[in-house]
Write a protein that holds these residues in place. Structure first.
Motif, short mmCIF file in Angstrom:
data_model
loop_
_atom_site.label_atom_id
_atom_site.label_comp_id
_atom_site.label_asym_id
_atom_site.label_seq_id
_atom_site.Cartn_x
_atom_site.Cartn_y
_atom_site.Cartn_z
N MET A 1 0.83 -1.18 0.00
CA MET A 1 0.00 0.00 0.00
C MET A 1 0.88 1.25 0.00
SD MET A 1 -3.19 0.87 2.29
CE MET A 1 -3.85 2.49 2.33
N ILE A 2 0.45 2.24 -0.74
CA ILE A 2 1.19 3.49 -0.83
C ILE A 2 0.80 4.38 0.34
CG2 ILE A 2 1.63 5.52 -2.22
CD1 ILE A 2 0.99 3.86 -4.68
N THR A 3 1.79 4.84 1.07
CA THR A 3 1.53 5.68 2.25
C THR A 3 1.72 7.15 1.90
OG1 THR A 3 3.81 5.57 3.01
CG2 THR A 3 2.32 3.83 3.76
N LEU A 4 1.34 7.98 2.85
CA LEU A 4 1.52 9.42 2.67
C LEU A 4 2.99 9.79 2.56
CD1 LEU A 4 0.05 12.14 2.54
CD2 LEU A 4 0.23 12.26 5.02
N THR A 5 3.84 9.06 3.25
CA THR A 5 5.29 9.30 3.18
C THR A 5 5.82 9.08 1.77
OG1 THR A 5 5.47 8.56 5.47
CG2 THR A 5 7.50 8.69 4.21
N ASP A 6 5.31 8.07 1.08
CA ASP A 6 5.74 7.82 -0.30
C ASP A 6 5.38 8.99 -1.20
OD1 ASP A 6 6.66 5.29 0.44
OD2 ASP A 6 4.71 4.37 0.06
N PHE A 7 4.18 9.53 -1.03
CA PHE A 7 3.79 10.71 -1.81
C PHE A 7 4.70 11.89 -1.51
CE2 PHE A 7 -0.47 8.63 -1.99
CZ PHE A 7 -0.61 8.63 -3.36
N MET A 8 5.04 12.07 -0.24
CA MET A 8 5.89 13.20 0.14
C MET A 8 7.31 13.06 -0.42
SD MET A 8 3.94 15.21 1.75
CE MET A 8 2.56 14.62 0.80
#
Length: 102
Positions: A1-8
């Protein structure tokens, strides 16, 4: 799952790449692409925070307006770059020393 940290992380990489392109300023098109990368990093942040905010969709709506605004400014910037190229036969910002007619 893609987390908010990955987006950042992806957003930070986009921002740093855009900033480097603006600071190195080899030609006007490169500066314009750098500005677009910085805008895309900001839009990615808005969409990512909007995805993880279950209450409202303000991030996605604001990102849509930012995309429309970026498209309009890009069109204007390209028109300015084309006019500068017609007059000076270069798009290198360092070689364009005056923008006024004498």
């Amino acid at each position: 799952m893609i987390t908010l940290t990955d987006f950042m992380i992806v957003s930070a990489v986009l921002f740093c790449t855009g900033l480097y392109m603006i600071v190195s300023k080899q030609n006007a098109i490169q500066i314009l692409i750098g500005i677009e990368l910085i805008l895309n990093a900001a839009i990615l942040n808005m969409v990512a925070f909007g995805k993880y905010d279950r209450v409202n969709n303000g991030g996605q709506i604001f990102a849509l307006f930012a995309i429309v605004l970026a498209a309009a400014t890009t069109a204007v910037a390209l028109a300015i770059i084309l006019n500068v190229y017609r007059k000076y036969k270069t798009i290198d910002p360092g070689r364009i020393d005056k923008l006024r007619d004498e």
